[in-house]
Design a protein around this motif. Structure first.
Motif, short mmCIF file in Angstrom:
data_model
loop_
_atom_site.label_atom_id
_atom_site.label_comp_id
_atom_site.label_asym_id
_atom_site.label_seq_id
_atom_site.Cartn_x
_atom_site.Cartn_y
_atom_site.Cartn_z
N THR A 119 -34.69 -5.14 -9.26
CA THR A 119 -33.42 -5.69 -8.80
C THR A 119 -33.04 -5.11 -7.45
N TYR A 172 -27.54 -7.09 -6.35
CA TYR A 172 -27.40 -7.64 -7.70
C TYR A 172 -26.13 -7.07 -8.33
N PRO A 203 -24.09 -6.46 -11.54
CA PRO A 203 -24.55 -6.36 -12.93
C PRO A 203 -24.12 -7.51 -13.84
N PHE A 204 -25.11 -8.31 -14.25
CA PHE A 204 -24.92 -9.40 -15.22
C PHE A 204 -23.81 -10.37 -14.80
N ARG A 205 -23.61 -10.51 -13.50
CA ARG A 205 -22.54 -11.37 -13.02
C ARG A 205 -22.68 -12.80 -13.53
N ASN A 206 -23.88 -13.36 -13.44
CA ASN A 206 -24.04 -14.74 -13.89
C ASN A 206 -23.83 -14.88 -15.39
N GLY A 207 -24.18 -13.84 -16.14
CA GLY A 207 -23.92 -13.87 -17.58
C GLY A 207 -22.43 -13.99 -17.87
N ASP A 240 -30.61 -12.33 -13.41
CA ASP A 240 -29.79 -13.37 -14.05
C ASP A 240 -29.92 -14.71 -13.33
N PHE A 291 -33.85 -16.21 -18.19
CA PHE A 291 -32.42 -15.97 -18.40
C PHE A 291 -31.69 -17.28 -18.63
#
Length: 232
Positions: free
Chosen positions: A103, A107, A109-113, A147, A152
């Motif tokens: 990464t 990036y 952290p898990f923003r798109n999630g 992500d 993903f």
């Protein structure tokens, strides 16, 4: 055009999400598309301002949310509280420094999630059958942005479909395209790139040297056109 059906689009104000919006509007019609933008604690608001202009151009309903608390413990250089500087080099150079995979610093952290979970809640609430997001192959390369990978997207699609009572699903129409392919598709759809903002810095004009600026410039050059956002 899918009459009487709705779609939700994650709209950051960048080239990729705006291309996604163009795809959704073509399929569903502007009156059946809801664009969602989020403030996640980023250093500047140029993205949000661009998203507003893009939404106005298409005449779609546009909602904004503040999700910054979720990233308040992150030291990603895109975030206002970070002590790190944004790297001004290409993604290829950054991945090389990581040994070819890993990464990158930008990036979140898990923003798109998180954004997709938010979009799923909205989609269920408004009766939308699909959620669009603009992940593409260059962001997934080397797992620079994990992500954004096809894996993903596939797992999130399953989670959203099941978690929504099988009423909505995820669409990632750019997932197999590189950035040049995204721009090619966008140009075919007359996407208003003149309103978009991709640069990680928040100046009056794009810096031209951060990873996303380099990526964007190469994509327009590959299509033999000048980036309309850079025209005077």
């Amino acid at each position: 055009m899918e009459s009487n059906k709705k779609a939700v689009v994650l709209l950051s104000g960048g080239a990729d999400s705006t291309t996604c919006l163009a795809v959704a509007v073509k399929k569903y019609g502007a009156e059946n598309v809801l664009a969602l933008s989020a403030f996640y604690g980023q250093r500047h608001k140029r993205e949000i301002e661009s998203a507003r202009m893009v939404a106005a151009f298409y005449g779609v309903d546009h909602k904004e949310a503040d999700l910054s608390l979720a990233f308040s413990m992150s030291d990603c250089p895109l975030l206002a509280q970070s002590t790190h500087h944004i790297k001004h080099e290409s993604y290829a150079e950054q991945l090389k420094e990581l040994g070819g995979e890993g990464t990158v610093d930008t990036y979140v952290p898990f923003r798109n999630g998180l954004l997709l979970s938010y979009a799923a809640a909205v989609a269920v609430s408004v009766g939308a059958e699909a959620i669009y997001y603009g992940a593409h192959a260059d962001d997934a390369a080397g797992r620079a942005y994990p992500d954004c990978t096809p894996e993903f997207a596939a797992y999130m699609n399953k989670a959203i479909f099941e978690g929504s009572g099988r009423t909505t699903h995820l669409e990632a129409p750019l997932i197999n395209l590189n950035k040049a392919g995204v721009v090619k598709l966008g140009l075919e759809l007359n996407t208003p790139y003149q309103f978009t903002w991709s640069c990680y810095e928040g100046g009056e004009k794009p810096c031209g040297t951060c990873g996303t600026c380099i990526d964007r410039a190469a994509a327009f050059e590959a299509n033999g056109v000048k980036d309309p956002a850079l025209e005077d």
